[in-house]
Write an enzyme that holds these catalytic residues in place. Structure first.
Site, PDB file in Angstrom:
ATOM      1  N   TRP A   5      -7.622  11.808 -47.415  1.00  0.00           N
ATOM      2  CA  TRP A   5      -8.385  12.378 -46.296  1.00  0.00           C
ATOM      3  C   TRP A   5      -7.970  13.804 -45.941  1.00  0.00           C
ATOM      4  O   TRP A   5      -8.582  14.414 -45.066  1.00  0.00           O
ATOM      5  CB  TRP A   5      -8.245  11.477 -45.063  1.00  0.00           C
ATOM      6  CG  TRP A   5      -9.071  10.232 -45.135  1.00  0.00           C
ATOM      7  CD1 TRP A   5      -9.900   9.847 -46.164  1.00  0.00           C
ATOM      8  CD2 TRP A   5      -9.166   9.208 -44.140  1.00  0.00           C
ATOM      9  NE1 TRP A   5     -10.491   8.645 -45.863  1.00  0.00           N
ATOM     10  CE2 TRP A   5     -10.052   8.232 -44.620  1.00  0.00           C
ATOM     11  CE3 TRP A   5      -8.569   9.019 -42.892  1.00  0.00           C
ATOM     12  CZ2 TRP A   5     -10.382   7.084 -43.891  1.00  0.00           C
ATOM     13  CZ3 TRP A   5      -8.883   7.876 -42.165  1.00  0.00           C
ATOM     14  CH2 TRP A   5      -9.785   6.926 -42.666  1.00  0.00           C
ATOM     15  N   LYS A   6      -6.887  14.279 -46.547  1.00  0.00           N
ATOM     16  CA  LYS A   6      -6.413  15.641 -46.237  1.00  0.00           C
ATOM     17  C   LYS A   6      -6.290  15.808 -44.717  1.00  0.00           C
ATOM     18  O   LYS A   6      -5.875  14.871 -44.043  1.00  0.00           O
ATOM     19  CB  LYS A   6      -7.346  16.667 -46.884  1.00  0.00           C
ATOM     20  CG  LYS A   6      -7.584  16.333 -48.364  1.00  0.00           C
ATOM     21  CD  LYS A   6      -8.200  17.417 -49.166  1.00  0.00           C
ATOM     22  CE  LYS A   6      -8.296  16.949 -50.619  1.00  0.00           C
ATOM     23  NZ  LYS A   6      -8.718  17.995 -51.521  1.00  0.00           N
ATOM     24  N   HIS A  90       0.654  17.074 -54.241  1.00  0.00           N
ATOM     25  CA  HIS A  90      -0.760  17.446 -54.278  1.00  0.00           C
ATOM     26  C   HIS A  90      -0.879  18.962 -54.435  1.00  0.00           C
ATOM     27  O   HIS A  90      -0.060  19.713 -53.916  1.00  0.00           O
ATOM     28  CB  HIS A  90      -1.464  16.980 -52.990  1.00  0.00           C
ATOM     29  CG  HIS A  90      -2.945  17.119 -53.092  1.00  0.00           C
ATOM     30  ND1 HIS A  90      -3.586  18.313 -52.848  1.00  0.00           N
ATOM     31  CD2 HIS A  90      -3.914  16.239 -53.437  1.00  0.00           C
ATOM     32  CE1 HIS A  90      -4.888  18.147 -53.046  1.00  0.00           C
ATOM     33  NE2 HIS A  90      -5.103  16.896 -53.410  1.00  0.00           N
ATOM     34  N   GLU A 163      -5.402  16.221 -61.306  1.00  0.00           N
ATOM     35  CA  GLU A 163      -6.367  16.897 -60.444  1.00  0.00           C
ATOM     36  C   GLU A 163      -6.411  18.381 -60.807  1.00  0.00           C
ATOM     37  O   GLU A 163      -5.587  19.171 -60.324  1.00  0.00           O
ATOM     38  CB  GLU A 163      -5.955  16.754 -58.973  1.00  0.00           C
ATOM     39  CG  GLU A 163      -5.932  15.329 -58.488  1.00  0.00           C
ATOM     40  CD  GLU A 163      -6.189  15.247 -56.982  1.00  0.00           C
ATOM     41  OE1 GLU A 163      -7.102  14.517 -56.592  1.00  0.00           O
ATOM     42  OE2 GLU A 163      -5.502  15.936 -56.221  1.00  0.00           O
ATOM     43  N   GLY A 169     -12.739  20.147 -54.450  1.00  0.00           N
ATOM     44  CA  GLY A 169     -13.549  20.677 -53.359  1.00  0.00           C
ATOM     45  C   GLY A 169     -14.560  21.720 -53.785  1.00  0.00           C
ATOM     46  O   GLY A 169     -15.138  22.413 -52.950  1.00  0.00           O
ATOM     47  N   SER A 209     -13.725  16.575 -57.037  1.00  0.00           N
ATOM     48  CA  SER A 209     -15.176  16.471 -56.862  1.00  0.00           C
ATOM     49  C   SER A 209     -15.761  15.171 -57.426  1.00  0.00           C
ATOM     50  O   SER A 209     -16.845  15.179 -58.017  1.00  0.00           O
ATOM     51  CB  SER A 209     -15.892  17.698 -57.449  1.00  0.00           C
ATOM     52  OG  SER A 209     -15.488  18.869 -56.762  1.00  0.00           O
ATOM     53  N   GLY A 230     -11.345  13.111 -52.590  1.00  0.00           N
ATOM     54  CA  GLY A 230     -11.158  13.831 -51.327  1.00  0.00           C
ATOM     55  C   GLY A 230     -12.382  13.670 -50.444  1.00  0.00           C
ATOM     56  O   GLY A 230     -12.584  12.637 -49.794  1.00  0.00           O
ATOM     57  N   GLY A 231     -13.244  14.675 -50.440  1.00  0.00           N
ATOM     58  CA  GLY A 231     -14.389  14.727 -49.530  1.00  0.00           C
ATOM     59  C   GLY A 231     -15.210  13.452 -49.456  1.00  0.00           C
ATOM     60  O   GLY A 231     -15.559  12.990 -48.362  1.00  0.00           O
TER      61      GLY A 231
HETATM   62  P1  13P Z   1     -12.377  16.509 -53.599  1.00  0.00           P
HETATM   63  O1  13P Z   1     -12.793  15.116 -54.016  1.00  0.00           O
HETATM   64  O2  13P Z   1     -12.830  16.872 -52.227  1.00  0.00           O
HETATM   65  O3  13P Z   1     -12.703  17.522 -54.646  1.00  0.00           O
HETATM   66  O4  13P Z   1     -10.753  16.471 -53.485  1.00  0.00           O
HETATM   67  C1  13P Z   1     -10.007  15.982 -54.540  1.00  0.00           C
HETATM   68  C2  13P Z   1      -8.589  15.864 -54.107  1.00  0.00           C
HETATM   69  O5  13P Z   1      -7.901  16.849 -53.920  1.00  0.00           O
HETATM   70  C3  13P Z   1      -8.059  14.511 -53.873  1.00  0.00           C
HETATM   71  O6  13P Z   1      -6.677  14.529 -53.700  1.00  0.00           O
END
Ligand code: 13P
Length: 246
Positions: A5-6, A90, A163, A169, A209, A230-231
């Site tokens: 979730w950052k 990360h 990653e 993102g 992504s 992430g998103g």
């Molecule tokens: P996104 O899925 O938003 O590109 O982020 C990937 C991520 O950094 C998961 O740790």
């Protein structure tokens, strides 16, 4: 299948998310599911997922047990809050909000394992390294300095997330072939250091992504054991589509 979730969601928003997500994931046993909310949301997330198949983890730890380290939390603190997982290294911690090194990653991974947390160690190349054809070189170095120093026993508990920084993102997902190639290389490095059984059993997640509409193409690759999202993990309906799609 993991959701990072950052720096999104308050405790209240965390509770709202799981009110919707937990019933959707109920009884799903085909894969592990874990979320990595901001530290302040962990008690809420743990309470909301108690007795379910959903694990909760931290996004970072510091390697000391306690001490004068303003702003940091320890592995033991995460465990005390009910977390069972933790993200280590990360790319946003390596390149954006801190300057974490591979040596830090190793110390944090060791601290996580000593406390009984399952670490997901993140690796991946930056855009300039990708363009310069240095992906393999970067991954080999990150593995050698960040992971190879673990013992064989410790390594069994580790998950690795590939990653590529240029895919995070940006909406620019790595193709399944690119992701599989990187995973294969990581597995080869694991085999050289920890043997073929350990390398075969190693779970390697892809992150960058990942969305409901590209999950199936990615997961068709045998090399991909899951994804770190992430998103698209912020919305319960979108993340459950990714879980089911995988
Ligand atoms: P996104 O899925 O938003 O590109 O982020 C990937 C991520 O950094 C998961 O740790």
């Amino acid at each position: 299948m993991a959701g990072n979730w950052k720096m999104y969601k308050t405790p209240q928003e965390t509770a709202t998310f799981f009110e919707r997500f937990t019933p959707l994931a109920q009884g799903w046993e085909k894969c592990d599911i874990a979320f990595f909310p901001p530290a302040i949301d962990i008690p809420e997330a743990v309470a909301a997922t108690r007795g379910t198949n959903i694990g909760i983890g931290g996004q970072n730890i510091y390697w000391s047990k306690e001490g004068a380290f303003t702003g940091e939390i320890s592995a033991d603190m995460l465990v005390a809050a009910g977390a069972t997982w933790v993200l280590i290294g990360h790319s946003e911690r390596r390149h954006v909000v801190a300057s974490e090194t591979d040596a830090d990653v190793l110390k944090k991974t060791q601290a996580a394992l000593s406390a009984g947390l399952k670490p997901i160690v993140c690796v991946g190349e930056k855009l300039d390294e990708h363009k310069a054809g240095k992906t393999n070189e970067v991954l080999v170095k990150q593995f050698a300095a960040g992971v190879a120093g673990l013992t064989e026993e410790q390594f069994k508990e580790v998950v690795i997330a590939y990653e590529p920084v240029w895919a995070i993102g940006t909406g620019q997902t790595a193709t399944p072939e690119i992701a599989a190639g990187a995973h294969r290389l990581i597995r080869q490095e694991a085999e050289k250091r920890f043997g073929s059984d350990a390398a075969q059993q190693l779970r390697i997640l892809y992150g960058g992504s990942v969305k409901p509409d590209n999950i199936q193409g990615l997961m068709k690759e045998d090399q991909l054991d899951g994804t770190l999202v992430g998103g698209a993990s912020l919305d319960p309906d979108s993340f459950i589509k990714i879980v089911h799609g995988a």
